[in-house]
Design a protein around this motif. Sequence first.
Motif, PDB file in Angstrom:
ATOM      1  N   PRO A  12     -42.422  23.425 -28.974  1.00 24.25           N
ATOM      2  CA  PRO A  12     -42.194  22.141 -29.648  1.00 24.25           C
ATOM      3  C   PRO A  12     -41.770  21.062 -28.655  1.00 24.25           C
ATOM      4  O   PRO A  12     -41.176  21.346 -27.605  1.00 24.25           O
ATOM      5  N   ASP A  13     -42.089  19.838 -29.015  1.00 19.21           N
ATOM      6  CA  ASP A  13     -41.593  18.728 -28.198  1.00 19.21           C
ATOM      7  C   ASP A  13     -40.145  18.433 -28.598  1.00 19.21           C
ATOM      8  O   ASP A  13     -39.577  19.101 -29.451  1.00 19.21           O
ATOM      9  N   ILE A  14     -39.551  17.450 -27.999  1.00 19.53           N
ATOM     10  CA  ILE A  14     -38.129  17.142 -28.211  1.00 19.53           C
ATOM     11  C   ILE A  14     -37.831  16.825 -29.680  1.00 19.53           C
ATOM     12  O   ILE A  14     -36.855  17.325 -30.239  1.00 19.53           O
ATOM     13  N   ASP A  15     -38.680  15.994 -30.308  1.00 21.63           N
ATOM     14  CA  ASP A  15     -38.456  15.621 -31.709  1.00 21.63           C
ATOM     15  C   ASP A  15     -38.593  16.822 -32.639  1.00 21.63           C
ATOM     16  O   ASP A  15     -37.787  17.006 -33.554  1.00 21.63           O
ATOM     17  N   GLN A  16     -39.604  17.642 -32.416  1.00 25.37           N
ATOM     18  CA  GLN A  16     -39.803  18.829 -33.249  1.00 25.37           C
ATOM     19  C   GLN A  16     -38.641  19.802 -33.089  1.00 25.37           C
ATOM     20  O   GLN A  16     -38.172  20.395 -34.063  1.00 25.37           O
ATOM     21  N   LYS A  19     -35.688  18.553 -35.069  1.00 29.69           N
ATOM     22  CA  LYS A  19     -35.882  18.777 -36.505  1.00 29.69           C
ATOM     23  C   LYS A  19     -35.656  20.241 -36.869  1.00 29.69           C
ATOM     24  O   LYS A  19     -35.037  20.547 -37.889  1.00 29.69           O
ATOM     25  N   MET A  20     -36.151  21.152 -36.046  1.00 30.32           N
ATOM     26  CA  MET A  20     -35.962  22.580 -36.324  1.00 30.32           C
ATOM     27  C   MET A  20     -34.492  22.973 -36.239  1.00 30.32           C
ATOM     28  O   MET A  20     -33.992  23.735 -37.066  1.00 30.32           O
ATOM     29  N   LEU A  21     -33.788  22.446 -35.251  1.00 34.22           N
ATOM     30  CA  LEU A  21     -32.365  22.752 -35.115  1.00 34.22           C
ATOM     31  C   LEU A  21     -31.570  22.196 -36.297  1.00 34.22           C
ATOM     32  O   LEU A  21     -30.653  22.856 -36.797  1.00 34.22           O
ATOM     33  N   ASP A  22     -31.929  20.995 -36.747  1.00 30.17           N
ATOM     34  CA  ASP A  22     -31.272  20.410 -37.914  1.00 30.17           C
ATOM     35  C   ASP A  22     -31.538  21.252 -39.156  1.00 30.17           C
ATOM     36  O   ASP A  22     -30.630  21.523 -39.943  1.00 30.17           O
ATOM     37  N   TRP A  23     -32.765  21.692 -39.343  1.00 29.16           N
ATOM     38  CA  TRP A  23     -33.141  22.525 -40.479  1.00 29.16           C
ATOM     39  C   TRP A  23     -32.365  23.840 -40.456  1.00 29.16           C
ATOM     40  O   TRP A  23     -31.825  24.266 -41.485  1.00 29.16           O
ATOM     41  N   LEU A  24     -32.274  24.470 -39.292  1.00 27.20           N
ATOM     42  CA  LEU A  24     -31.524  25.731 -39.186  1.00 27.20           C
ATOM     43  C   LEU A  24     -30.036  25.518 -39.463  1.00 27.20           C
ATOM     44  O   LEU A  24     -29.386  26.362 -40.087  1.00 27.20           O
ATOM     45  N   GLU A  25     -29.490  24.409 -39.015  1.00 29.76           N
ATOM     46  CA  GLU A  25     -28.083  24.096 -39.267  1.00 29.76           C
ATOM     47  C   GLU A  25     -27.837  23.915 -40.761  1.00 29.76           C
ATOM     48  O   GLU A  25     -26.840  24.407 -41.296  1.00 29.76           O
ATOM     49  N   GLN A  26     -28.739  23.245 -41.450  1.00 23.95           N
ATOM     50  CA  GLN A  26     -28.602  23.072 -42.903  1.00 23.95           C
ATOM     51  C   GLN A  26     -28.689  24.416 -43.625  1.00 23.95           C
ATOM     52  O   GLN A  26     -27.920  24.666 -44.563  1.00 23.95           O
ATOM     53  N   CYS A  27     -29.602  25.265 -43.204  1.00 20.06           N
ATOM     54  CA  CYS A  27     -29.729  26.604 -43.804  1.00 20.06           C
ATOM     55  C   CYS A  27     -28.441  27.402 -43.596  1.00 20.06           C
ATOM     56  O   CYS A  27     -27.967  28.088 -44.505  1.00 20.06           O
ATOM     57  N   ARG A  28     -27.862  27.312 -42.410  1.00 17.86           N
ATOM     58  CA  ARG A  28     -26.626  28.030 -42.110  1.00 17.86           C
ATOM     59  C   ARG A  28     -25.500  27.545 -43.013  1.00 17.86           C
ATOM     60  O   ARG A  28     -24.745  28.351 -43.562  1.00 17.86           O
ATOM     61  N   ARG A  29     -25.396  26.235 -43.188  1.00 16.07           N
ATOM     62  CA  ARG A  29     -24.328  25.679 -44.025  1.00 16.07           C
ATOM     63  C   ARG A  29     -24.479  26.091 -45.484  1.00 16.07           C
ATOM     64  O   ARG A  29     -23.495  26.433 -46.148  1.00 16.07           O
TER      65      ARG A  29
END
Length: 62
Positions: A12-16, A19-29
Amino acid sequence: MEILTYTYRIHPDIDQEAKMLDWLEQCRRVYNYALRQRKDWINSRKCRVNFAPNVGPMCLKT
C-alpha cells in the motif's frame, strides 16, 4: 490429492496504509468495548455464564 495455497503481498501507499491502520484501530476499540461490556455483565451476575435462569440454577444477587 494435493492442496495448493497461495500467499499474496500487498504494497500500500502512504494513504492506503494510514486508512488500514485507522480501520484496524477502530476494530480493536469496538472489540475491547464489547469485551468490557461482557465482562461487566458477567461480574454483575455473580454466577457462571453457562447457566440460564430458566434452565439452570437461579443466581441471586447479594
